[in-house]
Write an enzyme that holds these catalytic residues in place. Structure first.
Site, PDB file in Angstrom:
ATOM      1  CE  LYS A 161      -3.912   2.056   2.542  1.00 18.82           C
ATOM      2  NZ  LYS A 161      -4.849   1.853   3.674  1.00 18.82           N
ATOM      3  CB  SER A 169      -8.792   0.578   5.353  1.00 17.36           C
ATOM      4  OG  SER A 169      -9.435   1.790   5.620  1.00 17.36           O
ATOM      5  CB  SER A 206      -7.902   3.686   2.783  1.00 16.89           C
ATOM      6  OG  SER A 206      -7.162   2.977   3.798  1.00 16.89           O
TER       7      SER A 206
END
Length: 450
Positions: free
Chosen positions: A88, A181, A157
């Site tokens: 990420k 997330s 996210s």
């Protein structure tokens, strides 16, 4: 010939991380072949899915060649030898940009790897690239689309990590969760997402939004793959005071073992159940019936109805602290949703924030009686399949509660909605009971498949 190579690459990428790891270790598969298959899939699909913020094919190939040379030398292999991993884009990576999903950080290249990147590299993993994050890991969506239907959200996210694994671009990926997330995008994209107990994985070198809530997590196609990846990055770093120098659990070995007795599930319909769609409600009811004596329904104490509001207070207050410079120096380049959150946290009364910090302990005590009667709580991972549209990352009402409690949670991708999109079941265990949770998740995954 090109079509045959493409078909072979797709068959390879359809294998789980455990099978790929074993083939790489035995020499039946070399890392260069696997990386080339991943890069070909990214080239073919990412122009539509937009899961990646940065991929450097030459650097990926360089890492793969080094891993193959290492194996041929006869030296011991790391636990993730030759396995590509997506990371990420809020996790620092030396030599790779880390843009935090934010225009203000575009092109930023950290000088040092995050703690978990060092761990991944020492275990022989190949850092394939950086996956898309929502802006500053909050609610404003990034460019990623759901690979099952490009007109639907992949969640957030950790949108890029979930979508990349779901589309077969990479076997493993890293994400983070402050609300929902990891668990929610895993459900929307039809993969396993594992958010371990709070403090299990050091966050040094990761964008901090909330020191009370931020938790690193992993994505894989199945629970076994998630356990393999998570075990490598569990640990202690004195720089992250949420971690402790305690032995970490044998996640992979436990997940692969047979439970001594068939697991028992406490079916929970958490606060916000009225927001779940009919497909989800019917699927949970059908699952409860199918499990028979291995499942029982239980209501959470009334106090849990306040958990979402308490989690939000903590999130916003701490976000306003950590993101202060973004607002001060670049408010014009931030989305309205991020600005509103930062400013809302800045006006949070201290008494409300400090009182909210007591809630994880209060809720944890309330959960002890339920966990004493089951192997795991079973509840929805999201209110339904991924919603249509790309303006929202979906509803995290069924996730934030467990993030606040600090309990481990895992998405098991075993349900399908009437529109063909995946839905996930969420399993939750007591804080620190990560290994048994992954064994229970693997059992449920196999049970549903068989």
């Amino acid at each position: 010939m090109a079509a045959d190579a493409s078909d072979a690459g797709q068959q390879l990428l359809a294998l789980g991380a455990s099978e790929l790891r074993d083939r790489l270790a035995s020499g039946a598969l070399d890392a260069v072949t696997l990386v080339e298959s991943c890069l070909a899939r990214i080239a073919a699909r990412d122009p539509e899915v937009h899961a990646w913020a940065h991929v450097d094919p030459d650097f990926a190939r360089h890492q793969a060649r080094a891993m193959d040379a290492h194996r041929r030398s006869g030296r011991p292999l790391g636990a993730l030898h030759g396995l590509p991993v997506g990371v990420k884009d809020i996790i620092d990576t030396a030599r790779m940009p880390t843009g935090n999903g934010c225009a203000l950080d575009a092109g930023r290249v950290p000088a040092k790897d995050a703690w978990i990147i060092q761990r991944l590299k020492s275990a022989g993993a190949i850092i394939l690239g950086k996956t898309v994050s929502t802006e500053l890991a909050y609610l404003h969506p990034g460019a990623t689309r759901n690979p099952h239907n490009l007109d639907h959200t992949p969640g957030g996210s950790s949108s890029g990590s979930a979508a990349a694994v779901a589309d077969g671009m990479v076997p493993l990926a890293i994400g983070t969760q402050t609300g929902g997330s990891v668990i929610r995008p895993a459900a929307f994209c039809g993969v396993t997402g594992f958010k371990p107990s709070f403090g299990a994985i050091p966050r040094t070198g990761v964008l901090m939004q909330s020191h009370t809530l931020d938790t690193l997590g992993v994505f894989a196609s199945d629970p076994t793959g998630a356990a393999i990846l998570a075990e490598v990055i569990f640990g202690h770093d004195p720089a992250d005071t949420a971690t402790s120098p305690a032995p970490f659990p044998a996640l992979e070995r436990t997940a692969a073992s047979a439970p001594p007795l068939p697991p028992v599930f406490a079916i929970v319909r958490p606060p916000g159940w009225e927001r779940a769609d009919d497909d989800l409600k019917q699927a949970i009811a059908g699952l409860e019936d199918a499990l028979g004596e291995q499942a029982f329904s239980v209501d959470l104490p009334e106090i849990f109805a306040e958990a979402a509001a308490q989690r939000e207070r903590i999130n916003l207050a701490e976000m306003s602290r950590y993101y202060y410079l973004y607002e001060r120096d670049g408010a014009a380049q931030l989305s309205d949703v991020v600005l509103k959150a930062i400013r809302g946290g800045a006006t949070m009364p201290a008494r409300d924030y400090l009182a909210a910090l007591d809630w994880p302990r209060i809720l944890g005590v309330a959960l002890e009686e339920i966990f004493s009667r089951c192997d795991a709580i079973l509840c929805p991972a999201a209110p339904g399949p991924a919603p249509a549209g790309l303006d929202s990352t979906g509803d995290a009402i069924f996730n934030g509660l467990w993030t606040l409690c600090g309990t481990p949670a895992v998405t098991v991708p075993i349900l399908t909605a009437s529109n063909g999109l995946p839905m996930g079941v969420q399993l939750v265990a007591g804080r620190g009971d990560d290994a048994r949770l992954m064994r229970t998740a693997r059992w449920l995954y196999d049970w549903a498949d068989g």
